[in-house]
Design a protein around this motif. Sequence first.
Motif, PDB file in Angstrom:
ATOM      1  N   ILE A   1       0.820  -1.214   0.000  1.00 14.30           N
ATOM      2  CA  ILE A   1       0.000   0.000   0.000  1.00 14.30           C
ATOM      3  C   ILE A   1       0.857   1.268   0.000  1.00 14.30           C
ATOM      4  CG2 ILE A   1      -1.718   1.324   1.289  1.00 14.30           C
ATOM      5  CD1 ILE A   1      -3.030  -1.256   2.106  1.00 14.30           C
ATOM      6  N   PRO A   2       1.931   1.345   0.824  1.00 17.38           N
ATOM      7  CA  PRO A   2       2.772   2.554   0.736  1.00 17.38           C
ATOM      8  C   PRO A   2       3.324   2.801  -0.659  1.00 17.38           C
ATOM      9  CG  PRO A   2       3.278   1.335   2.729  1.00 17.38           C
ATOM     10  CD  PRO A   2       2.353   0.467   1.929  1.00 17.38           C
ATOM     11  N   SER A   3       3.735   1.727  -1.352  1.00 26.38           N
ATOM     12  CA  SER A   3       4.282   1.922  -2.694  1.00 26.38           C
ATOM     13  C   SER A   3       3.194   2.340  -3.672  1.00 26.38           C
ATOM     14  CB  SER A   3       4.965   0.639  -3.184  1.00 26.38           C
ATOM     15  OG  SER A   3       4.028  -0.408  -3.352  1.00 26.38           O
ATOM     16  N   GLY A   4       1.977   1.807  -3.493  1.00 24.33           N
ATOM     17  CA  GLY A   4       0.876   2.218  -4.354  1.00 24.33           C
ATOM     18  C   GLY A   4       0.527   3.682  -4.157  1.00 24.33           C
ATOM     19  N   THR A   5       0.504   4.110  -2.906  1.00 27.12           N
ATOM     20  CA  THR A   5       0.241   5.518  -2.620  1.00 27.12           C
ATOM     21  C   THR A   5       1.357   6.389  -3.177  1.00 27.12           C
ATOM     22  OG1 THR A   5      -0.891   4.832  -0.594  1.00 27.12           O
ATOM     23  CG2 THR A   5      -0.282   7.155  -0.778  1.00 27.12           C
ATOM     24  N   LEU A   6       2.600   5.906  -3.077  1.00 23.56           N
ATOM     25  CA  LEU A   6       3.727   6.636  -3.643  1.00 23.56           C
ATOM     26  C   LEU A   6       3.552   6.805  -5.146  1.00 23.56           C
ATOM     27  CD1 LEU A   6       6.486   7.820  -2.702  1.00 23.56           C
ATOM     28  CD2 LEU A   6       7.514   5.652  -3.414  1.00 23.56           C
ATOM     29  N   ALA A   7       3.042   5.752  -5.803  1.00 19.78           N
ATOM     30  CA  ALA A   7       2.845   5.811  -7.253  1.00 19.78           C
ATOM     31  C   ALA A   7       1.752   6.786  -7.646  1.00 19.78           C
ATOM     32  CB  ALA A   7       2.508   4.414  -7.789  1.00 19.78           C
ATOM     33  N   ASP A   8       0.869   7.131  -6.709  1.00 17.68           N
ATOM     34  CA  ASP A   8      -0.153   8.133  -6.986  1.00 17.68           C
ATOM     35  C   ASP A   8       0.365   9.553  -6.781  1.00 17.68           C
ATOM     36  OD1 ASP A   8      -2.344   6.552  -7.790  1.00 17.68           O
ATOM     37  OD2 ASP A   8      -2.752   5.992  -5.710  1.00 17.68           O
ATOM     38  N   ARG A   9       1.630   9.677  -6.333  1.00 18.52           N
ATOM     39  CA  ARG A   9       2.153  11.004  -6.021  1.00 18.52           C
ATOM     40  C   ARG A   9       3.460  11.328  -6.741  1.00 18.52           C
ATOM     41  NH1 ARG A   9      -0.532  13.520  -2.491  1.00 18.52           N
ATOM     42  NH2 ARG A   9       1.145  15.029  -2.188  1.00 18.52           N
ATOM     43  N   VAL A  10       4.205  10.314  -7.182  1.00 18.90           N
ATOM     44  CA  VAL A  10       5.479  10.563  -7.855  1.00 18.90           C
ATOM     45  C   VAL A  10       5.458   9.908  -9.229  1.00 18.90           C
ATOM     46  CG1 VAL A  10       6.683  10.642  -5.637  1.00 18.90           C
ATOM     47  CG2 VAL A  10       6.612   8.502  -6.910  1.00 18.90           C
TER      48      VAL A  10
ATOM     49  N   GLY B   1      10.449  -9.016  -3.415  1.00 21.07           N
ATOM     50  CA  GLY B   1       9.131  -8.561  -2.996  1.00 21.07           C
ATOM     51  C   GLY B   1       8.989  -7.053  -3.046  1.00 21.07           C
ATOM     52  N   VAL B   2      10.000  -6.345  -2.546  1.00 15.84           N
ATOM     53  CA  VAL B   2       9.954  -4.880  -2.576  1.00 15.84           C
ATOM     54  C   VAL B   2       9.937  -4.385  -4.021  1.00 15.84           C
ATOM     55  CG1 VAL B   2      11.214  -2.771  -2.006  1.00 15.84           C
ATOM     56  CG2 VAL B   2      11.028  -4.612  -0.319  1.00 15.84           C
ATOM     57  N   GLY B   3      10.765  -5.005  -4.866  1.00 16.01           N
ATOM     58  CA  GLY B   3      10.763  -4.621  -6.273  1.00 16.01           C
ATOM     59  C   GLY B   3       9.413  -4.839  -6.925  1.00 16.01           C
ATOM     60  N   SER B   4       8.749  -5.931  -6.562  1.00 14.52           N
ATOM     61  CA  SER B   4       7.430  -6.217  -7.132  1.00 14.52           C
ATOM     62  C   SER B   4       6.396  -5.188  -6.703  1.00 14.52           C
ATOM     63  CB  SER B   4       6.976  -7.619  -6.715  1.00 14.52           C
ATOM     64  OG  SER B   4       7.842  -8.612  -7.236  1.00 14.52           O
ATOM     65  N   THR B   5       6.463  -4.753  -5.444  1.00 11.49           N
ATOM     66  CA  THR B   5       5.453  -3.805  -4.966  1.00 11.49           C
ATOM     67  C   THR B   5       5.579  -2.451  -5.649  1.00 11.49           C
ATOM     68  OG1 THR B   5       6.861  -3.055  -3.128  1.00 11.49           O
ATOM     69  CG2 THR B   5       5.366  -4.896  -2.701  1.00 11.49           C
TER      70      THR B   5
ATOM     71  N   PRO C   1      -6.206  15.380  -6.620  1.00 10.40           N
ATOM     72  CA  PRO C   1      -6.097  15.559  -5.180  1.00 10.40           C
ATOM     73  C   PRO C   1      -6.043  17.038  -4.840  1.00 10.40           C
ATOM     74  CG  PRO C   1      -3.982  14.928  -6.106  1.00 10.40           C
ATOM     75  CD  PRO C   1      -4.988  14.829  -7.220  1.00 10.40           C
ATOM     76  N   GLN C   2      -6.419  17.368  -3.623  1.00  7.90           N
ATOM     77  CA  GLN C   2      -6.349  18.749  -3.210  1.00  7.90           C
ATOM     78  C   GLN C   2      -4.904  19.221  -3.256  1.00  7.90           C
ATOM     79  OE1 GLN C   2      -8.138  19.027   0.640  1.00  7.90           O
ATOM     80  NE2 GLN C   2     -10.170  18.447  -0.079  1.00  7.90           N
ATOM     81  N   GLU C   3      -4.726  20.493  -3.517  1.00  7.63           N
ATOM     82  CA  GLU C   3      -3.382  21.037  -3.605  1.00  7.63           C
ATOM     83  C   GLU C   3      -2.637  20.786  -2.296  1.00  7.63           C
ATOM     84  OE1 GLU C   3      -1.168  25.191  -4.926  1.00  7.63           O
ATOM     85  OE2 GLU C   3      -3.333  25.115  -4.603  1.00  7.63           O
ATOM     86  N   HIS C   4      -1.396  20.330  -2.431  1.00  8.18           N
ATOM     87  CA  HIS C   4      -0.543  20.020  -1.288  1.00  8.18           C
ATOM     88  C   HIS C   4      -1.124  18.889  -0.434  1.00  8.18           C
ATOM     89  CE1 HIS C   4       1.536  23.584  -2.507  1.00  8.18           C
ATOM     90  NE2 HIS C   4       0.557  24.383  -2.143  1.00  8.18           N
ATOM     91  N   GLU C   5      -1.927  18.035  -1.044  1.00 10.58           N
ATOM     92  CA  GLU C   5      -2.486  16.912  -0.297  1.00 10.58           C
ATOM     93  C   GLU C   5      -1.350  16.052   0.245  1.00 10.58           C
ATOM     94  OE1 GLU C   5      -6.049  13.953  -1.250  1.00 10.58           O
ATOM     95  OE2 GLU C   5      -4.240  13.415  -2.346  1.00 10.58           O
ATOM     96  N   ALA C   6      -1.424  15.691   1.499  1.00  6.76           N
ATOM     97  CA  ALA C   6      -0.374  14.921   2.145  1.00  6.76           C
ATOM     98  C   ALA C   6      -0.422  13.469   1.700  1.00  6.76           C
ATOM     99  CB  ALA C   6      -0.520  15.016   3.663  1.00  6.76           C
ATOM    100  N   TYR C   7       0.703  12.786   1.913  1.00  2.00           N
ATOM    101  CA  TYR C   7       0.807  11.368   1.555  1.00  2.00           C
ATOM    102  C   TYR C   7      -0.323  10.565   2.195  1.00  2.00           C
ATOM    103  CZ  TYR C   7       2.593   6.579   1.850  1.00  2.00           C
ATOM    104  OH  TYR C   7       2.715   5.217   1.803  1.00  2.00           O
ATOM    105  N   PHE C   8      -0.564  10.782   3.482  1.00  2.00           N
ATOM    106  CA  PHE C   8      -1.567   9.987   4.184  1.00  2.00           C
ATOM    107  C   PHE C   8      -2.985  10.339   3.741  1.00  2.00           C
ATOM    108  CE2 PHE C   8       2.037   9.431   7.082  1.00  2.00           C
ATOM    109  CZ  PHE C   8       2.009   8.055   7.230  1.00  2.00           C
ATOM    110  N   ASP C   9      -3.180  11.524   3.186  1.00  2.00           N
ATOM    111  CA  ASP C   9      -4.489  11.853   2.623  1.00  2.00           C
ATOM    112  C   ASP C   9      -4.764  11.012   1.381  1.00  2.00           C
ATOM    113  OD1 ASP C   9      -5.015  13.781   4.556  1.00  2.00           O
ATOM    114  OD2 ASP C   9      -3.996  15.347   3.413  1.00  2.00           O
ATOM    115  N   THR C  10      -3.731  10.854   0.543  1.00  2.00           N
ATOM    116  CA  THR C  10      -3.870   9.990  -0.636  1.00  2.00           C
ATOM    117  C   THR C  10      -4.100   8.548  -0.215  1.00  2.00           C
ATOM    118  OG1 THR C  10      -2.376  11.441  -1.879  1.00  2.00           O
ATOM    119  CG2 THR C  10      -2.764   9.243  -2.777  1.00  2.00           C
ATOM    120  N   LEU C  11      -3.350   8.105   0.791  1.00  2.00           N
ATOM    121  CA  LEU C  11      -3.511   6.745   1.299  1.00  2.00           C
ATOM    122  C   LEU C  11      -4.928   6.531   1.816  1.00  2.00           C
ATOM    123  CD1 LEU C  11      -2.419   3.995   2.211  1.00  2.00           C
ATOM    124  CD2 LEU C  11      -1.567   5.107   4.291  1.00  2.00           C
TER     125      LEU C  11
END
Length: 433
Positions: free
Chosen positions: A91-100, A137-141, A227-237
């Motif tokens: 889930i952290p990597s998926g959320t990261l992919a929604d932001r970077v 595993g990390v590479g796959s996520t 996402p809202q401007e400057h939306e935090a990582y945990f908001d996306t999560l």
Amino acid sequence: MRVNASTKASSSRQGALSGPSAGGQNAPPSNVDPAPVTLRSFQAVWCGHRFVREVVLIYPVYAVMMTENVSEFAFATLLAFWSASVLFAEIPSGTLADRVSRVRLIGLSGVIKGLGFLTWFLLPSYGGYLLGFVLWGVGSTLRSGTEEALLHDTLHKLGVPERFEQIHGRGAAAGSLGTIVAFLGGGYLAEHSGFELPLVLSALGPWIAAAVAWLGLNDVPRTGPPPQEHEAYFDTLRAGVREAVGRPLVFRVVLMTASIACIWGLMDEFMPVFLTEKGGVTLFDIGIVYAASSGANVVAVALAHRIPARTPRRVAAVFGVAAVFLALSVPTSGYVAAAILVISFGINGAASVLLTGQLQRAIKGHARATVTSVAGTGAELTGISLALAGGGAAELADWHTTTTFFAALALLLAAVFVMRGIGATPDDERAPG
């Protein structure tokens, strides 16, 4: 004929991946390449990346290699730790992919995956195997959910979102072709030169795939409400998790992904020891069986979009057919068992493509990769339990017992999903009843 007509009609809608899109789409964190990209050129790079990433020569024999050094249950714990590493990073990597940049993450995943196989070569022990699985595993996520989200948004930008299953299936088919090369080459090398050479060469495929992704793929503006401007990582999560569990249709598909869809993934790991336990199968034979399985998968996933299974219930029925063939492999042996398993894996591949399409169409929010990763997390939780249960059964009895257990569970889950009628149409948002 219907597909050809659709392809011809959609060709006029292929546009450039440049400029901001209308309808509230938000730009990705990285710069979007302004150069025009056609569906044909994107598909060529996409399939090429998927192909070379899977040319990993140790694929067909690493289970046999490891069970020569560790016990059956110890091998199962390695698979469980593998799933656990994916679980904690999913889930952290998926959320990261929604932001970077999704393209950068896809390339990085290949680099890390290759390091995992190199670790097995340098440290051929339980600890080395464990570290290699964690890296894998990390590479796959990092690409889990990321690839599907990038594909969905790219096709949306090109004006052909309805071709997701087709292009996703072709990419999966290209990956299967890569595994065929790996299975035949890896089985042959292991039979004639041992495990060391296939291990060293296994790092090259993912590393080359990383270069292809970085040089050939582009980030695109993302679909869904921004996402809202400057939306935090945990908001996306939070937004992704809320959609995964709060919208009935999305939750239904996530539930299927987290249960029945992951059984064949574990069976794929146990198949070499299952077949060698029955006797008469060499390392090269295992490579041939895996290659045949991948060949069946190539055909199945490439044609999956032709299957009239546009609801979760019908997709569950396709999984049910695959489960029947898995069960039929239990009382057989040798090449007959192998042939039946090949059919089962091929049908499962088609069902998996259809299920992925169901999920991507059901997601409406901007945290697309996060939702996909929630489904992956559920699958890994199930995978840990099944790996330990299957390894325990093999330790106490044999791999025949493990396969029987997996087949019975797959049949039961398929029957439950079909009989309860989970989902009516991709746009159905009624509460489950």
